[in-house]
Design an enzyme around this catalytic site. Structure first.
Site, mmCIF file in Angstrom:
data_model
loop_
_atom_site.group_PDB
_atom_site.id
_atom_site.type_symbol
_atom_site.label_atom_id
_atom_site.label_comp_id
_atom_site.label_asym_id
_atom_site.label_seq_id
_atom_site.Cartn_x
_atom_site.Cartn_y
_atom_site.Cartn_z
ATOM 1 C CD GLU A 63 43.253 38.941 38.700
ATOM 2 O OE1 GLU A 63 43.497 39.849 37.883
ATOM 3 O OE2 GLU A 63 43.875 38.820 39.771
ATOM 4 C CB CYS A 96 42.152 41.443 30.582
ATOM 5 S SG CYS A 96 43.685 40.718 31.168
HETATM 6 P P1 NAD Z 1 32.696 36.329 30.875
HETATM 7 O O1 NAD Z 1 32.539 37.066 32.155
HETATM 8 O O2 NAD Z 1 31.590 36.387 29.893
HETATM 9 O O3 NAD Z 1 32.943 34.761 31.144
HETATM 10 C C1 NAD Z 1 33.959 34.285 32.027
HETATM 11 C C2 NAD Z 1 33.536 32.938 32.566
HETATM 12 O O4 NAD Z 1 32.326 33.094 33.315
HETATM 13 C C3 NAD Z 1 33.248 31.867 31.524
HETATM 14 O O5 NAD Z 1 33.774 30.633 31.990
HETATM 15 C C4 NAD Z 1 31.741 31.825 31.445
HETATM 16 O O6 NAD Z 1 31.227 30.557 31.128
HETATM 17 C C5 NAD Z 1 31.317 32.213 32.852
HETATM 18 N N1 NAD Z 1 30.033 32.938 32.880
HETATM 19 C C6 NAD Z 1 29.515 33.723 31.895
HETATM 20 N N2 NAD Z 1 28.334 34.238 32.280
HETATM 21 C C7 NAD Z 1 28.098 33.766 33.538
HETATM 22 C C8 NAD Z 1 27.048 33.948 34.479
HETATM 23 N N3 NAD Z 1 25.997 34.710 34.202
HETATM 24 N N4 NAD Z 1 27.145 33.317 35.659
HETATM 25 C C9 NAD Z 1 28.216 32.556 35.967
HETATM 26 N N5 NAD Z 1 29.234 32.347 35.110
HETATM 27 C C10 NAD Z 1 29.187 32.941 33.907
HETATM 28 O O7 NAD Z 1 34.067 36.863 30.275
HETATM 29 P P2 NAD Z 1 34.749 36.465 28.898
HETATM 30 O O8 NAD Z 1 33.932 37.051 27.783
HETATM 31 O O9 NAD Z 1 35.068 35.019 28.866
HETATM 32 O O10 NAD Z 1 36.129 37.238 29.013
HETATM 33 C C11 NAD Z 1 36.292 38.549 28.638
HETATM 34 C C12 NAD Z 1 36.334 39.482 29.828
HETATM 35 O O11 NAD Z 1 37.274 39.008 30.777
HETATM 36 C C13 NAD Z 1 36.814 40.872 29.487
HETATM 37 O O12 NAD Z 1 36.062 41.821 30.204
HETATM 38 C C14 NAD Z 1 38.255 40.879 29.950
HETATM 39 O O13 NAD Z 1 38.775 42.158 30.230
HETATM 40 C C15 NAD Z 1 38.170 40.029 31.156
HETATM 41 N N6 NAD Z 1 39.466 39.456 31.445
HETATM 42 C C16 NAD Z 1 40.129 39.839 32.566
HETATM 43 C C17 NAD Z 1 41.388 39.320 32.826
HETATM 44 C C18 NAD Z 1 42.168 39.715 34.041
HETATM 45 O O14 NAD Z 1 43.160 39.056 34.319
HETATM 46 N N7 NAD Z 1 41.803 40.734 34.776
HETATM 47 C C19 NAD Z 1 41.948 38.388 31.960
HETATM 48 C C20 NAD Z 1 41.224 38.007 30.833
HETATM 49 C C21 NAD Z 1 39.981 38.535 30.599
#
Ligand code: NAD
Length: 432
Positions: free
Chosen positions: A209, A243
């Site tokens: 997602e 998002c």
């Molecule tokens: P992110 O990808 O930075 O982090 C998400 C999760 O992944 C966190 O738990 C983080 O600790 C982990 N993570 C971060 N870097 C990682 C890596 N290199 N390897 C493994 N795990 C890692 O995202 P965010 O900043 O927390 O959220 C914002 C993003 O999420 C935006 O792009 C938003 O559009 C998207 N989002 C999508 C939805 C949806 O339902 N489609 C909902 C909410 C947010």
């Protein structure tokens, strides 16, 4: 316990078969519901501490959605979980064909920070309802919610069934080395690729997602007041850190001025003339994101808002004009309370521009013209969306929610959550 020990523990428990019984799953969902009720005030406090969400916003956009999913799932689970008899080809006499939904096994749920409660617990409902065990990894950027998630889950479930591993990227990386039977990831597109690469090592099926730049299009014949109300609600909820928020606005040039005036009135009405005096406007999650967003404020010209106060991590609801498709603010998902506005005279070339870009998670169209609705729906591929509304497609249990292309793969909510966390075992039983 490290990731490897935890996954081994859950796998041993899964193999006992206990999570497969409908009674076990139903009891677990009810226990989770009770846990959420018990933690109600702590959830609200944690969302205030991490993101300055008001109680009303925290309840409506996080707790209420999760409770709604729980109730809907409890109401329908028996029906969803039953084997489905399907027709058998006449060439196989005496055959009966059935599809048996069965749990994958040990699942991993990785959550982001923007709706840190809802986006951890909503997929968990799917995992439990389908009979899986689950390891939850909340976001480190919302530490109060991460802590309460760990406490709530510990109060409700033994670790062998559902457990939380708190931590940063390193924790995710450690977890992703393990062999899970299903991975459900919500977060950014770049990290989605990291997750998919790790999943490929074990051929683990995955839901991603992700995010993207979701356009809002306001056509010449739109109800402008309604469009303004809906855009303001969709864009500035959680200070734009949503998002499915409209990322940028495309408006027909004939109605541009009137629409922007309506948006200005709506922002003042909803958040006050001076948002810096509004104690309930959510703040930006951290300084890194604040600085990234502040740079966009130098793009074009602020028609409304435009102030950024670092000590409060506050950015005003902002409308940017003087933007084109090449502007920096148009190159990445904004994820903040900044709405770039571009006017168009002809819709077709605008749709071509949208189609040239990564497929968005959402699209919002404001028009009463069914021909225009049909054209947009059939020209642009996007996860899901609304006509004459924003966001609300994601709160319907009947509409699977998810992205396509760069905005993700797979979907969930309502029955689709159960299906997502289930393998569908096809069986042909022959009696002659
Ligand atoms: P992110 O990808 O930075 O982090 C998400 C999760 O992944 C966190 O738990 C983080 O600790 C982990 N993570 C971060 N870097 C990682 C890596 N290199 N390897 C493994 N795990 C890692 O995202 P965010 O900043 O927390 O959220 C914002 C993003 O999420 C935006 O792009 C938003 O559009 C998207 N989002 C999508 C939805 C949806 O339902 N489609 C909902 C909410 C947010």
């Amino acid at each position: 316990m490290n990731a490897h020990e935890l996954v081994s523990l859950q796998r041993r428990f899964f193999r006992t078969g206990q999570t497969k019984s409908l009674a076990y799953r139903t009891a677990a969902l009810k226990r989770l519901r009770q846990g959420i009720e018990d933690y109600h005030q702590r959830i609200l406090d944690a969302l205030r501490a991490d993101l300055n969400k008001s109680e009303a916003e925290a309840y409506s956009s996080e707790i209420r959605l999760v409770l709604g999913e729980l109730d809907y799932t409890l109401e329908h689970l028996e029906e969803w979980a039953a084997p489905r008899v399907v027709p058998t080809s006449e060439q196989i006499p005496g055959g009966t064909s059935t599809i048996h939904p069965e749990p994958y096994g040990v699942t991993l749920i990785i959550a982001p920070w923007n709706y840190p409660f809802q986006l951890a617990f909503s997929p968990l409902i799917g995992a439990i309802s389908a009979g899986n065990t689950a390891v939850l990894k909340p976001s480190e950027l919302t530490p109060s919610v991460s802590k309460l998630t760990a406490d709530l889950i510990r109060d409700c479930f033994p670790e062998q069934f559902v457990a939380v591993m708190e931590g940063e990227v390193q924790t995710s990386t450690e977890l992703l080395r393990e062999k899970f039977d299903y991975i459900f990831f919500t977060g950014s597109t770049p990290v989605g690729k990291v997750v998919m690469r790790a999943a490929a090592e074990h051929l683990t099926p995955t839901t991603l997602e992700l995010g993207g730049k979701s356009p809002a299009i306001v056509h010449r014949d739109a109800d402008l007041k309604r469009a303004a109300q809906s855009l303001v609600r969709g864009k500035f909820l959680n200070a734009g850190q949503t998002c499915v928020a409209p990322d940028y606005l495309l408006v027909h040039e004939d109605v541009r001025e009137e629409l922007l005036r309506e948006i200005e009135l709506e922002v003042a009405d909803k958040y006050g003339e001076d948002v810096t005096q509004n104690p309930d406007f959510p703040h930006i999650v951290n300084e890194r994101n604040f600085d990234r967003l502040s740079r966009f404020l130098n793009d074009g010209e602020a028609l409304l808002g435009g102030r950024a106060i670092r000590e409060q991590l506050l950015i005003e609801p902002t409308l940017l004009q003087g933007i084109d498709w090449e502007s920096p603010v148009m190159q990445e998902e904004i994820f903040g309370p900044i709405l770039p506005v571009m006017a168009y005279s002809d819709l077709d070339p605008v749709l071509e521009k949208v189609v040239d870009r990564p497929k968005p998670l959402a699209l919002y169209l404001f028009t009463r013209d069914e021909k225009v609705q049909h054209t947009v729906l059939n020209t642009v591929s996007f996860g899901g969306g609304c006509v004459n509304e924003t966001l609300l497609h994601m709160s319907s249990h009947e509409l699977p929610f998810g992205g396509v292309g760069e905005s993700g793969m797979g979907s969930y909510h309502g029955r689709q959550s159960f299906e997502t966390f289930s393998h569908h075992k096809s069986m042909l039983v022959r009696t002659v």
